[in-house]
Design an enzyme around this catalytic site. Structure first.
Site, PDB file in Angstrom:
ATOM      1  N   ARG A 175       0.841  -1.216   0.000  1.00  0.00           N
ATOM      2  CA  ARG A 175       0.000   0.000   0.000  1.00  0.00           C
ATOM      3  C   ARG A 175       0.872   1.261   0.000  1.00  0.00           C
ATOM      4  O   ARG A 175       0.574   2.244   0.702  1.00  0.00           O
ATOM      5  CB  ARG A 175      -0.946   0.023   1.209  1.00  0.00           C
ATOM      6  CG  ARG A 175      -1.923  -1.111   1.280  1.00  0.00           C
ATOM      7  CD  ARG A 175      -2.932  -1.087   0.133  1.00  0.00           C
ATOM      8  NE  ARG A 175      -3.842  -2.205   0.268  1.00  0.00           N
ATOM      9  CZ  ARG A 175      -3.606  -3.411  -0.235  1.00  0.00           C
ATOM     10  NH1 ARG A 175      -2.513  -3.638  -0.949  1.00  0.00           N
ATOM     11  NH2 ARG A 175      -4.472  -4.393  -0.067  1.00  0.00           N
ATOM     12  N   SER A 185     -11.067  -0.815   3.262  1.00  0.00           N
ATOM     13  CA  SER A 185     -10.289  -1.025   4.490  1.00  0.00           C
ATOM     14  C   SER A 185      -9.768   0.313   4.988  1.00  0.00           C
ATOM     15  O   SER A 185      -9.103   1.030   4.244  1.00  0.00           O
ATOM     16  CB  SER A 185      -9.085  -1.926   4.205  1.00  0.00           C
ATOM     17  OG  SER A 185      -9.538  -3.138   3.674  1.00  0.00           O
ATOM     18  N   GLU A 238      -5.242   3.827   6.052  1.00  0.00           N
ATOM     19  CA  GLU A 238      -4.857   3.632   4.649  1.00  0.00           C
ATOM     20  C   GLU A 238      -5.229   4.850   3.787  1.00  0.00           C
ATOM     21  O   GLU A 238      -4.428   5.280   2.964  1.00  0.00           O
ATOM     22  CB  GLU A 238      -5.546   2.362   4.131  1.00  0.00           C
ATOM     23  CG  GLU A 238      -5.162   1.989   2.719  1.00  0.00           C
ATOM     24  CD  GLU A 238      -5.944   0.779   2.212  1.00  0.00           C
ATOM     25  OE1 GLU A 238      -5.776  -0.327   2.764  1.00  0.00           O
ATOM     26  OE2 GLU A 238      -6.715   0.948   1.252  1.00  0.00           O
TER      27      GLU A 238
HETATM   28  C1  LIG Z   1     -15.580  -0.403  -1.023  1.00  0.00           C
HETATM   29  C2  LIG Z   1     -14.097  -0.143  -1.232  1.00  0.00           C
HETATM   30  C3  LIG Z   1     -13.237  -1.206  -1.392  1.00  0.00           C
HETATM   31  C4  LIG Z   1     -11.866  -0.999  -1.593  1.00  0.00           C
HETATM   32  N1  LIG Z   1     -11.048  -2.079  -1.746  1.00  0.00           N
HETATM   33  C5  LIG Z   1      -9.717  -1.892  -1.963  1.00  0.00           C
HETATM   34  C6  LIG Z   1      -8.847  -3.039  -2.144  1.00  0.00           C
HETATM   35  O1  LIG Z   1      -9.289  -4.172  -2.137  1.00  0.00           O
HETATM   36  N2  LIG Z   1      -7.527  -2.796  -2.331  1.00  0.00           N
HETATM   37  C7  LIG Z   1      -7.017  -1.529  -2.377  1.00  0.00           C
HETATM   38  O2  LIG Z   1      -5.804  -1.409  -2.557  1.00  0.00           O
HETATM   39  N3  LIG Z   1      -7.816  -0.449  -2.219  1.00  0.00           N
HETATM   40  C8  LIG Z   1      -9.146  -0.591  -2.011  1.00  0.00           C
HETATM   41  N4  LIG Z   1      -9.960   0.501  -1.831  1.00  0.00           N
HETATM   42  C9  LIG Z   1      -9.365   1.855  -1.832  1.00  0.00           C
HETATM   43  C10 LIG Z   1      -9.463   2.590  -3.192  1.00  0.00           C
HETATM   44  O3  LIG Z   1     -10.482   2.063  -3.983  1.00  0.00           O
HETATM   45  C11 LIG Z   1      -8.150   2.532  -3.977  1.00  0.00           C
HETATM   46  O4  LIG Z   1      -7.109   3.077  -3.222  1.00  0.00           O
HETATM   47  C12 LIG Z   1      -8.247   3.307  -5.312  1.00  0.00           C
HETATM   48  O5  LIG Z   1      -7.078   3.088  -6.063  1.00  0.00           O
HETATM   49  C13 LIG Z   1      -8.461   4.793  -5.125  1.00  0.00           C
HETATM   50  O6  LIG Z   1      -8.780   5.335  -6.388  1.00  0.00           O
HETATM   51  P1  LIG Z   1      -9.469   6.745  -6.529  1.00  0.00           P
HETATM   52  O7  LIG Z   1      -9.487   7.108  -7.965  1.00  0.00           O
HETATM   53  O8  LIG Z   1     -10.792   6.748  -5.847  1.00  0.00           O
HETATM   54  O9  LIG Z   1      -8.423   7.661  -5.747  1.00  0.00           O
HETATM   55  P2  LIG Z   1      -8.703   8.956  -4.836  1.00  0.00           P
HETATM   56  O10 LIG Z   1      -9.385   8.522  -3.584  1.00  0.00           O
HETATM   57  O11 LIG Z   1      -9.367  10.004  -5.640  1.00  0.00           O
HETATM   58  O12 LIG Z   1      -7.227   9.402  -4.508  1.00  0.00           O
HETATM   59  C14 LIG Z   1      -6.400   8.633  -3.672  1.00  0.00           C
HETATM   60  C15 LIG Z   1      -5.014   9.263  -3.649  1.00  0.00           C
HETATM   61  O13 LIG Z   1      -4.438   9.184  -4.949  1.00  0.00           O
HETATM   62  C16 LIG Z   1      -4.124  10.484  -5.446  1.00  0.00           C
HETATM   63  N5  LIG Z   1      -4.425  10.470  -6.880  1.00  0.00           N
HETATM   64  C17 LIG Z   1      -5.582  10.071  -7.472  1.00  0.00           C
HETATM   65  N6  LIG Z   1      -5.473  10.126  -8.806  1.00  0.00           N
HETATM   66  C18 LIG Z   1      -4.220  10.580  -9.066  1.00  0.00           C
HETATM   67  C19 LIG Z   1      -3.507  10.868 -10.274  1.00  0.00           C
HETATM   68  N7  LIG Z   1      -4.051  10.695 -11.476  1.00  0.00           N
HETATM   69  N8  LIG Z   1      -2.228  11.322 -10.165  1.00  0.00           N
HETATM   70  C20 LIG Z   1      -1.653  11.516  -8.949  1.00  0.00           C
HETATM   71  N9  LIG Z   1      -2.281  11.260  -7.787  1.00  0.00           N
HETATM   72  C21 LIG Z   1      -3.546  10.796  -7.842  1.00  0.00           C
HETATM   73  C22 LIG Z   1      -4.988  11.438  -4.653  1.00  0.00           C
HETATM   74  O14 LIG Z   1      -4.403  12.712  -4.602  1.00  0.00           O
HETATM   75  C23 LIG Z   1      -5.022  10.754  -3.301  1.00  0.00           C
HETATM   76  O15 LIG Z   1      -3.829  11.044  -2.600  1.00  0.00           O
HETATM   77  C24 LIG Z   1     -11.346   0.320  -1.630  1.00  0.00           C
HETATM   78  C25 LIG Z   1     -12.236   1.401  -1.483  1.00  0.00           C
HETATM   79  C26 LIG Z   1     -13.602   1.175  -1.284  1.00  0.00           C
HETATM   80  C27 LIG Z   1     -14.537   2.349  -1.147  1.00  0.00           C
END
Ligand SMILES: Cc1cc2nc3c(=O)[nH]c(=O)nc-3n(C[C@H](O)[C@H](O)[C@H](O)COP(=O)(O)OP(=O)(O)OC[C@H]3O[C@@H](n4cnc5c(N)ncnc54)[C@H](O)[C@@H]3O)c2cc1C
Length: 336
Positions: A164, A236, A332
């Site tokens: 992570r 998580s 996380e």
């Molecule tokens: C129901 C649920 C289940 C999940 N299960 C998992 C799992 O099994 N495994 C896991 O690893 N995660 C899991 N997650 C967490 C999440 O889905 C992941 O971390 C996902 O990759 C976040 O993507 P996002 O586009 O929503 O990022 P955001 O929440 O929008 O951003 C997260 C971070 O990334 C940065 N960021 C986003 N896009 C960019 C970009 N293009 N360039 C630079 N920085 C950027 C943001 O600034 C922030 O710091 C889960 C979340 C939920 C709600």
């Protein structure tokens, strides 16, 4: 032309559903939009926040910042002899990308199905699930380097992936804006069934293909995790803490049912959900925020609460775990 929105509501841009406003927000649909937004005088002096699907952030207040809403689309495939190289725009929905590669006969991402968010955010915390991490299927990213003012290519090595974790959360935090991600999907495919629950879900199934594994992952996740469309959450909330073999042995002596996983370097990962459950927090609500009843690792927002309330509960949980087990669990999601 990048469109600036002032005092933009972010409730629909974070899966916890917290109310917060951005001083300015811009929909970034191309690299040109990005460059233009960064050069706009209204962005001068304001901190920058990059948002994908908002599924891994906790918004604790209004953001006096320029928020970039990453919506760059795109999907290209290159045949690299032993593998398919799939490049996706940063704004592509991750789960849709997983499904598309499987439909296009390029297996490899099935264990990572149903993770919310965008392709561009996947490298940030090296997303992982059911025995596979992004780094296992990764070639590189194209990103805008804010220090140098140019677009760069960062390969697997440069991205410094860990559990992570990546360059983007460490030395490169705030420096890179990812515009495209390239995945490496080897043509010689083997299902990864190292995760006990997934292997059990597939018991009795023969001639496994990627779609069958994907469907099993989706079935397990749907049973265990709340759908953010129904109940606010970020998956998580805590990382599984890493401890030394000696520390794990001591804990095991006092707790014979301790859940832990051996790591290649000899350390152990403890199941944070188990630690939280043992401290009695599973299903506990603190007003509008709480701990999910089916999975102690997931914090939830029932509506009408704030990110600050959620963080207060998270701290209470971490303090309680530390007092009982001597291990500090860390959040996380990114706290904004
Ligand atoms: C129901 C649920 C289940 C999940 N299960 C998992 C799992 O099994 N495994 C896991 O690893 N995660 C899991 N997650 C967490 C999440 O889905 C992941 O971390 C996902 O990759 C976040 O993507 P996002 O586009 O929503 O990022 P955001 O929440 O929008 O951003 C997260 C971070 O990334 C940065 N960021 C986003 N896009 C960019 C970009 N293009 N360039 C630079 N920085 C950027 C943001 O600034 C922030 O710091 C889960 C979340 C939920 C709600």
């Amino acid at each position: 032309m990048a469109d600036f929105h002032e005092f933009y509501p972010l409730r629909r841009h974070n899966t916890f559903g917290f109310d917060a406003r951005a001083r300015f927000a811009v929909h970034v649909r191309s690299e040109a939009d990005l460059v233009e937004a960064l050069a706009d005088p209204r962005a001068n002096g304001l901190p920058l926040v990059v948002l994908g699907g908002g599924s891994n952030v906790v918004l604790t207040r209004d953001l006096d910042a320029l928020v970039l809403l990453m919506e760059i689309q795109g999907y290209q495939v290159e045949d690299a002899d032993d593998a398919w190289l799939v490049t996706a725009g940063a704004g592509e929905n991750w789960n849709a990308l997983v499904n598309r590669t499987i439909a296009d006969s390029m297996p490899g991402l099935e264990n990572l199905a149903l993770i919310p968010g965008t392709a561009g955010a996947a490298p940030i915390q090296n997303i992982g699930a059911y025995g596979v991490e992004l780094r296992d299927r990764f070639e590189g990213v194209r990103a805008y380097d804010r220090h140098a003012g140019v677009f760069v290519w960062l390969d697997q090595r440069a991205c410094g992936f860990g559990y992570r974790d990546s360059l983007f959360k460490q030395a490169g935090a705030g420096r890179y804006i990812i515009t495209a991600v390239t995945l490496r999907l080897p043509k010689a495919w083997q299902p990864v069934l190292s995760y006990g629950e997934l292997a059990r879900e597939l018991t009795g199934k023969f001639a496994l293909d990627a779609a069958t594994v994907r469907d099993a992952v989706v079935a397990i996740r749907t049973r265990k995790l709340p759908d953010p469309a129904q109940i606010g959450n970020a998956g998580s909330f805590f990382k599984n803490p890493l401890v030394s073999a000696a520390q794990r042995d001591t804990l095991l002596q006092a707790n014979s049912d301790l859940v832990s996983y051996p790591q290649p370097d000899g350390s152990y990962k403890l199941a944070a959900g188990w630690l939280i459950d043992r401290c009695g927090f599973k299903g506990v609500n603190d007003g509008p925020v709480g701990v999910y009843g089916k999975q102690a690792l997931v914090l939830v927002h029932h509506g009408g609460g704030t990110g600050a309330m959620l963080l207060a509960l998270a701290n209470r949980i971490a303090d309680s775990v530390e007092a009982r087990f001597g291990v500090r669990i860390e959040p996380e999601p990114v706290v904004l």
